[in-house]
Scaffold this motif. Structure first.
Motif, mmCIF file in Angstrom:
data_model
loop_
_atom_site.group_PDB
_atom_site.id
_atom_site.type_symbol
_atom_site.label_atom_id
_atom_site.label_comp_id
_atom_site.label_asym_id
_atom_site.label_seq_id
_atom_site.Cartn_x
_atom_site.Cartn_y
_atom_site.Cartn_z
ATOM 1 N N HIS A 233 79.864 113.663 42.246
ATOM 2 C CA HIS A 233 81.359 113.893 43.016
ATOM 3 C C HIS A 233 80.848 113.392 44.384
ATOM 4 O O HIS A 233 79.800 113.868 45.134
ATOM 5 N N GLU A 246 88.428 116.644 45.606
ATOM 6 C CA GLU A 246 88.970 115.246 45.800
ATOM 7 C C GLU A 246 90.460 115.303 46.306
ATOM 8 O O GLU A 246 91.149 114.408 46.734
ATOM 9 N N ARG A 277 85.280 108.078 41.199
ATOM 10 C CA ARG A 277 84.168 108.853 41.651
ATOM 11 C C ARG A 277 82.742 108.238 41.416
ATOM 12 O O ARG A 277 81.994 108.180 42.732
#
Ligand SMILES: Cc1cc2nc3c(=O)[nH]c(=O)nc-3n(C[C@H](O)[C@H](O)[C@H](O)COP(=O)(O)OP(=O)(O)OC[C@H]3O[C@@H](n4cnc5c(N)ncnc54)[C@H](O)[C@@H]3O)c2cc1C
Length: 575
Positions: A233, A246, A277
């Motif tokens: 991430h 996010e 990502r």
């Protein structure tokens, strides 16, 4: 011996949703959920940003097909498109169903469910409960277990899958409170054991995400699929690795480097901070490598980038993403209304896992199925994420495939008898294994071996990979496996022996790590989250296929399986 019609290992979103579906379909079935934590402490509870669905509440031009295309493109064309079709078609229905169960989604002013932008999604389709979506959903699902009379075994550690003659018959489990061992036999076994973030030294995952279900499946001789695809991430809070959702970029935050530049313009000009990502994580890593990272004192050349929310204003931050503000404040003392947050990629999600067909039944190989064995959620690989998962598609997968798998199981067990299991033999083997661990006169401590292992995986199989790096990583793993044979436990007791549980988990982590490295070494291309510096391009001619990895103490065997391409022909992936 304990008996149930169905035993589900895992009390997160996937396991709970499956249990509810089975109980709704046939209230006479005896269903049980086992979890090594309390179900409400499953990692699902930590999910923040939301769950994707083309409800069209905000973007009327959205459709399941647009959602499917974004998912397949995001997957770098490795997702099985028949599975993606089910995921995206079912999405609106499962959201409404959750709403009817009582999940408090955030609202638009007119009362309909609100939806926000997310990376790689071409429309605003992510439904959310502020930035505590997993919390809202898991609490309702766990309440529903009670409502439907599902039995729960809390704080029981499942240590073995009972698989005989290609048939799953039950599990062996260990009660953490007092060291009691038990065998459960069942007409169907389902694994919904979540991910393996703890294979790496910096992760957004909880301490329980140790890949137990994957390792137990592999140790029973069954394959794992696409293990090389590990999601980083982009925005783990530096230095702790804790996730900054996010949703923060979905609500408009910028990523900036030491020059104060929004560097995503160089990597994904059309999507900027809302690129998928894999691309965003590589971009941050490349900026850091190029000396445009930032040091804690604010100077250039450091190990992180900034996530900048300052232009968003206090009101929006506090109403839409209050938890992200709280995390940075609690852990680093940063007030994100006035200061940027330090972030860098953190290990987040496992795209690969236990291979299943689109009904949730586990595959024994490219051609066959395992009788009585099912899997869903992050532990499974029905392959809706392929080489890279889009944000907010995982909660969706857990709920859709939890439901689908539950429905399959409810039918499957109708014509099945309880299998015969030699309880004595399994208990004795488990006792011997535990005794051997407790009595080992070793010289290494669990923490020490685990830390070295996590550092090895991070260094030799991280965001960027090469054959040379990974071969070194595999050699180091061999050494660590030997050290594991010499770990020494201080605690010899039966009551809450967490050291013993950590020893069992460490064995699983080592198995999963070896599967990841071997599968990654043999995929000689770059696709999605798997970025090779020695093979920088995607190679559809040789590698548009799923990896199947089989574990044996002598080494890992690899096989490959075709990708289901039913809607969208592979294209170059650009944003
Ligand atoms: C911080 C964070 C934020 C996230 N945010 C989002 C988001 O906004 N949107 C999104 O789509 N996805 C998000 N994800 C991903 C998503 O939350 C997970 O992929 C998903 O919740 C996994 O659910 P699961 O049911 O498969 O497993 P989990 O929720 O991880 O549950 C696993 C269960 O298995 C049990 N278990 C494991 N091993 C054993 C064993 N040996 N014996 C007994 N029980 C065992 C555990 O106790 C637990 O109950 C996020 C992930 C993280 C880490």
């Amino acid at each position: 011996m304990l008996e149930h019609d169905v035993i589900i290992v895992g009390g997160g979103l996937a396991g709970c949703r499956a249990a509810v579906e089975i109980a709704r379909t046939d209230p006479n079935l005896k269903v049980a959920v086992v979890a090594k934590t309390h179900p409400i402490r499953s990692h699902s509870v930590a999910a923040q940003g939301g769950m994707a669905s083309s409800l069209q509440n905000v973007d009327p031009e959205d459709s399941w097909k647009a959602h499917a295309f974004d998912t397949v493109k995001g997957s770098d064309y490795l997702a099985d498109q028949d599975a993606v079709e089910i995921l995206t078609r079912e999405a609106p229905g499962v959201i409404i169903d959750l709403e009817h169960m009582g999940v408090l989604f955030s609202r638009l002013p007119d009362g309909r469910i609100a939806q926000r932008a997310f990376g790689g999604h071409s429309h605003r389709r992510t439904c959310y409960a502020a930035d505590k979506t997993g919390h809202a959903i898991l609490h309702e699902l766990v309440n529903n277990l009670r409502r439907y009379g599902v039995h729960t075994y809390q704080e029981w550690y499942v240590k073995r899958l009972i698989l005989e003659e290609g048939q799953a018959k039950g599990v062996v489990m260990y009660r953490m409170t007092d060291g009691e061992l038990a065998v459960v036999r069942a007409k169907a076994v389902m694994f919904a054991t979540g991910g393996y973030g703890r294979v790496y030294n910096t992760t957004s995952n909880d301490y329980a995400s140790t890949g137990d279900g994957l390792a137990m499946t592999a140790l029973a001789g069954l394959p794992l699929e696409d293990m090389e695809f590990v999601q980083f991430h982009p925005t783990g809070l530096y230095p702790v690795g804790v996730l900054i959702s996010e949703a923060v970029r979905g609500e408009g935050a910028y990523l900036i480097n030491s020059d104060g530049e929004r560097f995503m313009a160089r990597y994904a000009p059309s999507r900027m901070e809302l690129a998928p990502r894999d691309i965003t994580s590589r971009a941050i890593s490349l900026e850091i490598r190029a000396g445009r990272g930032i040091h804690p004192d604010g100077s250039a050349g450091g190990p992180f980038a900034y996530l900048d929310l300052r232009h968003m204003g206090r009101e929006k931050i506090m109403s839409k993403i209050p938890f992200a503000w709280e995390e940075a404040h609690r852990l680093l003392g940063i007030d994100a209304v006035n200061q940027p947050m330090p972030v860098r990629p953190t290990v987040h999600y496992s795209m690969g896992g236990i291979p299943t067909n689109i009904s949730g039944q586990v595959r024994s190989g490219a051609g066959g199925l395992v009788e009585g064995f099912f899997a869903a959620g992050e532990a499974a690989c029905v392959s809706v994420h392929g080489a890279n998962r889009l944000g907010s598609n995982s909660l969706l997968e857990c709920v859709v495939y939890g439901k689908v798998t539950g429905a399959t199981i409810a039918q499957y067990v109708q014509n099945r008898k309880l299998p015969t299991v030699d309880e004595k033999r399994y208990i004795q083997e488990a006792e011997e294994q535990i005794q051997a661990l407790l009595e080992r006169p070793g010289q290494y401590r669990i923490n020490e071996v685990r830390q070295k292992f996590q550092d090895t995986m991070t260094e030799y199989c991280g965001v960027f990979r090469s054959a040379e790096l990974m071969q070194t990583g595999l050699q180091k793993l061999e050494e660590l496996q030997k050290q594991y044979q010499e770990v020494f436990l201080d605690d010899k007791g039966k009551s809450w022996n967490t050291e013993l549980v950590e020893a069992l988990e460490l064995r699983n982590l080592l198995v999963v790590g070896q599967m990841i490295l071997t599968a990654a070494l043999n995929r000689k291309e770059s696709r999605g989250a798997h970025a090779r510096e020695d093979f920088t391009d995607r190679d559809d001619v040789n590698f548009l296929k799923h990896t199947l990895a089989y574990y044996s103490p002598a080494g890992i065997d690899l096989d490959y399986m075709p990708v289901a391409i039913t809607m969208f022909e592979p294209q170059e992936r650009k944003y």
